[in-house]
Motif scaffolding. Structure first.
Motif, short mmCIF file in Angstrom:
data_model
loop_
_atom_site.label_atom_id
_atom_site.label_comp_id
_atom_site.label_asym_id
_atom_site.label_seq_id
_atom_site.Cartn_x
_atom_site.Cartn_y
_atom_site.Cartn_z
N LYS A 8 0.87 -1.17 0.00
CA LYS A 8 0.00 0.00 0.00
C LYS A 8 0.91 1.23 0.00
CE LYS A 8 -2.61 -3.48 1.12
NZ LYS A 8 -3.31 -4.26 0.09
N ILE A 9 0.98 1.92 -1.12
CA ILE A 9 1.93 3.02 -1.30
C ILE A 9 1.20 4.33 -1.53
CG2 ILE A 9 3.70 3.96 -2.86
CD1 ILE A 9 4.99 1.84 -1.41
N GLY A 10 1.65 5.38 -0.86
CA GLY A 10 1.17 6.73 -1.13
C GLY A 10 2.16 7.45 -2.01
N LEU A 11 1.66 8.22 -2.97
CA LEU A 11 2.52 9.02 -3.84
C LEU A 11 2.10 10.47 -3.67
CD1 LEU A 11 4.73 8.77 -6.04
CD2 LEU A 11 2.90 8.62 -7.73
N ILE A 178 -2.68 8.49 -4.61
CA ILE A 178 -1.95 9.66 -5.09
C ILE A 178 -2.65 10.93 -4.65
CG2 ILE A 178 -1.17 10.87 -7.18
CD1 ILE A 178 -1.25 8.08 -8.57
N SER A 179 -1.89 11.87 -4.08
CA SER A 179 -2.48 13.13 -3.65
C SER A 179 -1.39 14.19 -3.49
CB SER A 179 -3.21 12.94 -2.31
OG SER A 179 -3.75 14.17 -1.85
N HIS A 180 -1.81 15.46 -3.56
CA HIS A 180 -0.88 16.55 -3.25
C HIS A 180 -0.83 16.81 -1.74
CE1 HIS A 180 -4.85 18.42 -3.34
NE2 HIS A 180 -4.36 19.30 -2.48
N ASP A 181 -1.73 16.15 -1.00
CA ASP A 181 -1.89 16.43 0.43
C ASP A 181 -1.26 15.30 1.26
OD1 ASP A 181 -2.80 16.81 3.04
OD2 ASP A 181 -4.76 17.55 2.40
N LEU A 182 -0.12 15.59 1.88
CA LEU A 182 0.61 14.58 2.63
C LEU A 182 -0.21 14.03 3.80
CD1 LEU A 182 3.18 12.97 3.18
CD2 LEU A 182 4.05 14.91 4.49
N ALA A 183 -1.02 14.89 4.43
CA ALA A 183 -1.83 14.44 5.58
C ALA A 183 -2.82 13.36 5.14
CB ALA A 183 -2.57 15.63 6.20
N VAL A 184 -3.43 13.56 3.96
CA VAL A 184 -4.40 12.59 3.44
C VAL A 184 -3.68 11.29 3.09
CG1 VAL A 184 -5.96 12.08 1.51
CG2 VAL A 184 -6.06 14.30 2.63
N VAL A 185 -2.53 11.39 2.43
CA VAL A 185 -1.77 10.20 2.02
C VAL A 185 -1.33 9.40 3.24
CG1 VAL A 185 0.38 9.39 0.96
CG2 VAL A 185 -0.98 11.13 -0.18
N SER A 186 -0.77 10.10 4.25
CA SER A 186 -0.24 9.39 5.41
C SER A 186 -1.35 8.79 6.28
CB SER A 186 0.67 10.30 6.24
OG SER A 186 0.00 11.49 6.58
N HIS A 187 -2.59 9.31 6.11
CA HIS A 187 -3.74 8.72 6.80
C HIS A 187 -4.00 7.30 6.30
CE1 HIS A 187 -7.76 8.58 8.65
NE2 HIS A 187 -8.20 8.10 7.50
N LEU A 188 -3.69 7.05 5.01
CA LEU A 188 -4.00 5.76 4.41
C LEU A 188 -2.78 4.86 4.24
CD1 LEU A 188 -6.51 6.55 1.51
CD2 LEU A 188 -6.95 5.22 3.56
N CYS A 189 -1.60 5.44 4.06
CA CYS A 189 -0.43 4.64 3.67
C CYS A 189 0.76 4.91 4.59
CB CYS A 189 -0.03 4.96 2.23
SG CYS A 189 -1.35 4.75 1.03
N ALA A 190 1.32 3.84 5.12
CA ALA A 190 2.51 3.98 5.96
C ALA A 190 3.74 4.26 5.09
CB ALA A 190 2.73 2.71 6.78
N ASP A 191 3.74 3.73 3.86
CA ASP A 191 4.85 3.93 2.94
C ASP A 191 4.50 5.02 1.94
OD1 ASP A 191 6.54 1.83 3.95
OD2 ASP A 191 5.08 0.44 3.09
N VAL A 192 5.33 6.05 1.87
CA VAL A 192 5.05 7.21 1.02
C VAL A 192 6.26 7.51 0.15
CG1 VAL A 192 4.49 9.68 1.00
CG2 VAL A 192 3.48 8.20 2.75
#
Length: 203
Positions: A8-11, A178-192
């Motif tokens: 599960k990756i956040g970009l 994928i998002s421009h918002d780090l807070a939203v990404v880190s809410h869902l994905c531990a790996d960014v």
């Protein structure tokens, strides 16, 4: 960027960093001039676009719905789906309840109701739930959510993020958010992974 099966990756990155370009290349809207994109060791340039896209579930910021019935919109990516498949996907996407209450000017109701051009008769949150159902019904190996909550107001955003968490945790699915918002990404994905100027600059 290497994403292992089931990861599960956040970009994340600002506008213009190249996030959507990665999605366009992954779906082969463009073919690359150099380098390779591999899925399970297979270069995506060697497979058909139909085969590639049938294994990827997409939820985007601007969910384009067809001016057809809710049923047609959900099964769009998998025309052979049964009514049971469709209902299962709609319920998992928390769309079933509001769909049952829908009516259109011609008196069609529920899953037979037409949604209007680009889904204008639905709210942003309702459109996203239909999009999530459409992604789920294809039973994809990879789910890509590209700015999927950025156009929603805060209360609806929280509800759709909860649905995204359910998608993320679906057994065996690889998830790219994928998002421009780090807070939203880190809410869902531990790996960014962080993008800047077309490059992955940090992980």
């Amino acid at each position: 960027l290497t994403i292992r099966p089931g990861e599960k990756i956040g970009l994340v990155g600002r506008s213009g960093a190249g996030k959507s370009t990665i999605v366009n290349l992954l779906l082969r809207f463009y073919d690359i001039d150099s380098g390779r994109i591999l899925i399970d060791g297979t270069d995506i340039a060697t497979v058909t676009q139909d085969s590639l896209r049938s294994n990827i579930g997409m939820v985007t910021q601007d969910t384009s719905l067809l001016h057809r019935s809710v049923r047609d919109n959900i099964v769009y990516g998998r025309p052979d789906a049964t009514d049971e498949d469709m209902l299962h996907a709609a319920k998992r996407a928390e769309a079933h309840e509001f769909v049952q209450r829908l009516t259109d000017p011609k008196g069609r109701t529920g899953y037979d109701a037409h949604v209007g051009e680009r889904g204008v008769k639905l709210s942003g949150g309702q459109r996203q739930r239909i999009a999530i159902a459409r992604a789920l019904i294809t039973r994809p190996k990879l789910i890509v959510a590209d700015e999927a909550v950025s156009a929603l107001d805060v209360s609806v955003q929280a509800q759709v993020l909860n649905l995204m968490a359910d998608l993320r945790d679906h057994h065996g699915v690889t998830f790219l958010f994928i998002s421009h918002d780090l807070a939203v990404v880190s809410h869902l994905c531990a790996d960014v992974a962080v993008m800047k100027g077309g490059l992955i600059v940090e992980q």
